[in-house]
Enzyme design. Structure first.
Site, PDB file in Angstrom:
ATOM      1  N   GLY A 208       0.717  -1.150   0.032  1.00 19.81           N
ATOM      2  CA  GLY A 208      -0.213  -0.047   0.530  1.00 19.81           C
ATOM      3  C   GLY A 208       1.021   1.304  -0.041  1.00 19.81           C
ATOM      4  N   VAL A 212       0.677   4.523   5.664  1.00 16.75           N
ATOM      5  CA  VAL A 212       0.110   3.818   6.473  1.00 16.75           C
ATOM      6  C   VAL A 212       1.985   2.553   6.747  1.00 16.75           C
ATOM      7  CG1 VAL A 212      -0.998   1.396   6.465  1.00 16.75           C
ATOM      8  CG2 VAL A 212      -2.206   3.740   5.299  1.00 16.75           C
ATOM      9  N   GLU A 230       5.354  -3.121   0.798  1.00 19.08           N
ATOM     10  CA  GLU A 230       5.891  -2.484  -0.961  1.00 19.08           C
ATOM     11  C   GLU A 230       4.682  -1.455  -0.932  1.00 19.08           C
ATOM     12  OE1 GLU A 230       7.112  -4.731  -3.364  1.00 19.08           O
ATOM     13  OE2 GLU A 230       7.656  -6.770  -1.743  1.00 19.08           O
ATOM     14  N   CYS A 264       0.686   0.179  -9.394  1.00 17.04           N
ATOM     15  CA  CYS A 264       1.914   0.323  -8.522  1.00 17.04           C
ATOM     16  C   CYS A 264       3.037   0.942  -9.285  1.00 17.04           C
ATOM     17  CB  CYS A 264       2.681  -0.194  -7.634  1.00 17.04           C
ATOM     18  SG  CYS A 264       3.173  -2.405  -7.551  1.00 17.04           S
TER      19      CYS A 264
HETATM   20  P1  NAD Z   1      -5.377   0.275   0.633  1.00 13.54           P
HETATM   21  O1  NAD Z   1      -5.887   1.982   1.115  1.00 13.54           O
HETATM   22  O2  NAD Z   1      -6.102  -0.347   0.091  1.00 13.54           O
HETATM   23  O3  NAD Z   1      -4.482  -0.006   1.567  1.00 13.54           O
HETATM   24  C1  NAD Z   1      -3.866  -0.759   2.186  1.00 13.54           C
HETATM   25  C2  NAD Z   1      -4.520  -1.173   3.349  1.00 13.54           C
HETATM   26  O4  NAD Z   1      -4.048  -1.100   4.438  1.00 13.54           O
HETATM   27  C3  NAD Z   1      -5.743  -2.247   2.921  1.00 13.54           C
HETATM   28  O5  NAD Z   1      -5.945  -3.030   3.669  1.00 13.54           O
HETATM   29  C4  NAD Z   1      -5.961  -1.134   4.497  1.00 13.54           C
HETATM   30  O6  NAD Z   1      -6.912  -1.540   5.027  1.00 13.54           O
HETATM   31  C5  NAD Z   1      -5.014  -0.723   5.100  1.00 13.54           C
HETATM   32  N1  NAD Z   1      -4.809   0.396   6.010  1.00 13.54           N
HETATM   33  C6  NAD Z   1      -5.477   1.430   5.276  1.00 13.54           C
HETATM   34  N2  NAD Z   1      -4.886   2.523   6.284  1.00 13.54           N
HETATM   35  C7  NAD Z   1      -4.910   1.983   7.686  1.00 13.54           C
HETATM   36  C8  NAD Z   1      -4.256   2.478   8.694  1.00 13.54           C
HETATM   37  N3  NAD Z   1      -4.156   4.005   9.299  1.00 13.54           N
HETATM   38  N4  NAD Z   1      -3.236   1.835   9.871  1.00 13.54           N
HETATM   39  C9  NAD Z   1      -3.706   0.446   8.719  1.00 13.54           C
HETATM   40  N5  NAD Z   1      -3.572  -0.340   7.778  1.00 13.54           N
HETATM   41  C10 NAD Z   1      -4.894   1.034   6.782  1.00 13.54           C
HETATM   42  O7  NAD Z   1      -4.706   1.048  -0.453  1.00 13.54           O
HETATM   43  P2  NAD Z   1      -3.806   2.626  -0.781  1.00 13.54           P
HETATM   44  O8  NAD Z   1      -2.569   2.098   0.035  1.00 13.54           O
HETATM   45  O9  NAD Z   1      -4.247   2.951  -1.283  1.00 13.54           O
HETATM   46  O10 NAD Z   1      -2.992   1.727  -2.490  1.00 13.54           O
HETATM   47  C11 NAD Z   1      -1.853   2.060  -3.177  1.00 13.54           C
HETATM   48  C12 NAD Z   1      -0.560   2.356  -2.896  1.00 13.54           C
HETATM   49  O11 NAD Z   1      -0.509   1.146  -2.360  1.00 13.54           O
HETATM   50  C13 NAD Z   1      -0.411   3.332  -4.116  1.00 13.54           C
HETATM   51  O12 NAD Z   1       0.757   3.987  -3.509  1.00 13.54           O
HETATM   52  C14 NAD Z   1       0.853   1.711  -4.671  1.00 13.54           C
HETATM   53  O13 NAD Z   1       1.174   2.273  -5.685  1.00 13.54           O
HETATM   54  C15 NAD Z   1       0.542   0.936  -3.342  1.00 13.54           C
HETATM   55  N6  NAD Z   1       0.627   0.538  -3.798  1.00 13.54           N
HETATM   56  C16 NAD Z   1       2.266  -0.521  -3.760  1.00 13.54           C
HETATM   57  C17 NAD Z   1       2.186  -1.850  -4.495  1.00 13.54           C
HETATM   58  C18 NAD Z   1       3.050  -2.676  -4.254  1.00 13.54           C
HETATM   59  O14 NAD Z   1       3.451  -4.056  -4.769  1.00 13.54           O
HETATM   60  N7  NAD Z   1       4.330  -2.669  -4.428  1.00 13.54           N
HETATM   61  C19 NAD Z   1       1.254  -2.951  -5.356  1.00 13.54           C
HETATM   62  C20 NAD Z   1      -0.238  -2.027  -5.383  1.00 13.54           C
HETATM   63  C21 NAD Z   1       0.330  -0.288  -4.697  1.00 13.54           C
END
Ligand code: NAD
Length: 454
Positions: A208, A212, A230, A264
């Site tokens: 994510g 976070v 990641e 991502c």
């Molecule tokens: P998201 O909002 O779905 O969050 C990811 C996870 O974090 C979820 O399961 C969510 O419930 C949890 N979460 C959210 N807030 C939280 C908190 N305060 N405390 C604990 N857990 C919490 O996804 P996102 O972050 O918007 O995803 C997008 C980002 O992820 C982009 O920056 C993208 O580049 C990155 N990403 C990276 C990869 C990789 O493989 N490196 C893949 C996909 C996405």
């Protein structure tokens, strides 16, 4: 499932994970781990086969959920969220025994009697927490899950609440296929994840954003739990003067606009010289039309933005440059056309954060020196892409920049090579997975020395 008060008497055995208090859940999985059954190669292979069966039997259900969450086309859903994990599982099943084999090391130190041996072996860690995001909500939950199981662990899997249809489907299906004393799905958002993070896990695998990611790492520090993060960031694409502009534009467009740019490792922006920029602008407009026709809103191949918050964030970036193609948007449909922006300044809004949507800015630089300086002035990206025929340029990009991955000629394709580690560096994350790298991530490499007593 979250929030609904289900008593244990009412709860079907399959949904036990969702109804349990986090501490009880982790204790139950830890008891399974201590019992030892997850260590056998047979159990690991069986779980992987069952996960594979789930994917093949529910391809259509997954496609429907992914369409509901993200407007994903059937081809994209099948390719990225079903076939991708299947390939990963097949590759793992084929090589797992070999990857798990203890590795001897040369016993070069003096003073050991004849017959002494030294080496390493992989030990499973115990209970792993996998927290997945919404953009590839099946792949990014199931591939780490497969890796953690292959390494002999038990797993708590937390899908993203922002992809609710996929989350609900996986919460229903995974317990139907997998060993319920070893794998549990916990649905929910911040409160549920926070409650999970208060527990002691043996590894936390988070995909994510970096904000976070920091929360996860702080929580993990309390228990000295290792983490894999990641994360994302702005992945640049450098287009050299000698690049075949038509081919480059086709590959850039295909990678950038898949999943409406919510990937991502999508190329975030293009760096190129003014002359190449002109040709590339025309070629990109043509490539987008080839992919999605004259009206991408009507193309079943083109996705939608996940929610209105992200839609509003993205439309605010559309004024960051001159629109070469695209720009159209429709809030009710969460639709933003594949958009290319030219004359984009380094200080413009679109260059301040990861775009994570269907907007491709072209930033002009005088030459390779300026491109390398531009990349190195910013956070280390998850991926860097180069389009060039020049060996010296390739070497300079490889040696003078740092990124999670580096791909020449075909953006995002490095992910599909399961023997390559997939992960970031610096702000784009830490640790890596896929294929043998998942085994390394979800295991402890134990040092072993065996000295004869005689
Ligand atoms: P998201 O909002 O779905 O969050 C990811 C996870 O974090 C979820 O399961 C969510 O419930 C949890 N979460 C959210 N807030 C939280 C908190 N305060 N405390 C604990 N857990 C919490 O996804 P996102 O972050 O918007 O995803 C997008 C980002 O992820 C982009 O920056 C993208 O580049 C990155 N990403 C990276 C990869 C990789 O493989 N490196 C893949 C996909 C996405």
């Amino acid at each position: 499932m979250t929030g609904s008060p289900v008593t244990s008497a009412e709860a079907p055995a399959a949904a036990a994970g969702a109804a349990e208090a986090p501490a009880d859940l982790v204790a139950r999985l830890r008891a399974t781990f201590r019992g030892g059954r997850t260590r056998s190669l047979d159990w690991r292979a069986q779980q992987l086969w069952k996960l594979r069966t789930l994917l093949t039997e529910h391809r259509a259900d997954l496609a429907a959920a992914l369409h509901a969450d993200l407007g994903k086309s059937e081809a994209e859903a099948s390719g990225a969220e079903v076939d991708f994990p299947i390939r990963e599982i097949d590759h793992t099943l084929e090589h797992l025994e070999e990857w798990l084999r203890p590795r001897p090391v040369a016993l070069s130190a003096e003073g050991f009697p004849a017959g002494s041996t030294a080496g390493t072996r992989y030990d499973p860690l115990g209970v792993v927490l996998v927290i997945a995001p919404w953009n590839y909500p099946a792949q990014l939950l199931l591939v780490p899950l497969a890796g953690a199981l292959a390494a002999g662990n038990t797993v708590v899997a937390k899908p993203s609440e922002l992809a609710p249809a996929t989350s609900a489907l996986l919460a229903r299906l995974l317990p139907e296929y997998l060993d319920n004393d070893a794998v549990a799905v916990v649905e929910g958002g911040v409160p549920e994840t926070t409650a999970l993070l208060a527990q002691r896990f043996d590894h936390i695998f988070y995909t994510g954003n970096g904000t976070v990611g920091r929360i996860v790492m702080r929580a993990a520090a309390e228990h000295l739990t290792p983490v894999t993060l990641e994360l994302g960031g702005k992945s640049p694409a450098f287009v050299d003067r000698d690049a075949d502009v038509t081919r480059t534009a086709q590959r850039l467009a295909r990678a950038k606009f898949q999943n409406a740019g919510q990937t991502c490792v999508a190329p975030d922006y293009v760096l190129t010289d003014p002359e190449t920029s002109k040709a590339l602008q025309i070629a990109l407009a043509e490539a987008i039309e080839e992919l999605y026709g004259p009206d991408p809103a009507a193309s079943p191949a083109y996705g939608r933005i996940v929610n209105h918050r992200h839609f509003d964030r993205l439309t605010a970036l559309l004024d960051s440059g001159r629109t070469v193609t695209g720009g159209a948007h429709d809030r009710a449909q969460k639709y933003i056309a594949p958009t290319v922006l030219a004359d984009v300044g380094a200080r413009s809004p679109v260059m301040q954060e990861e775009i994570f949507g269907p907007v491709l800015p072209i930033v002009e630089v005088a030459d390779l020196d300026e491109a390398i300086a531009f990349i190195n002035d910013r956070d280390k990206p998850l991926a860097l892409y180069g389009f060039t025929e020049n060996e010296a340029t390739r070497r300079r990009l490889a040696t003078e920049t740092s990124s999670g991955g580096l791909g020449f000629g075909m953006p995002m394709a490095h992910l599909r090579v399961p023997d390559l580690p997939f992960g970031g560096v610096g702000e784009s994350g830490m640790g890596a997975y896929h294929g043998p790298h998942s085994i390394a991530t979800f295991s402890h490499r134990k040092a072993m020395l065996d000295v004869p007593l005689t």
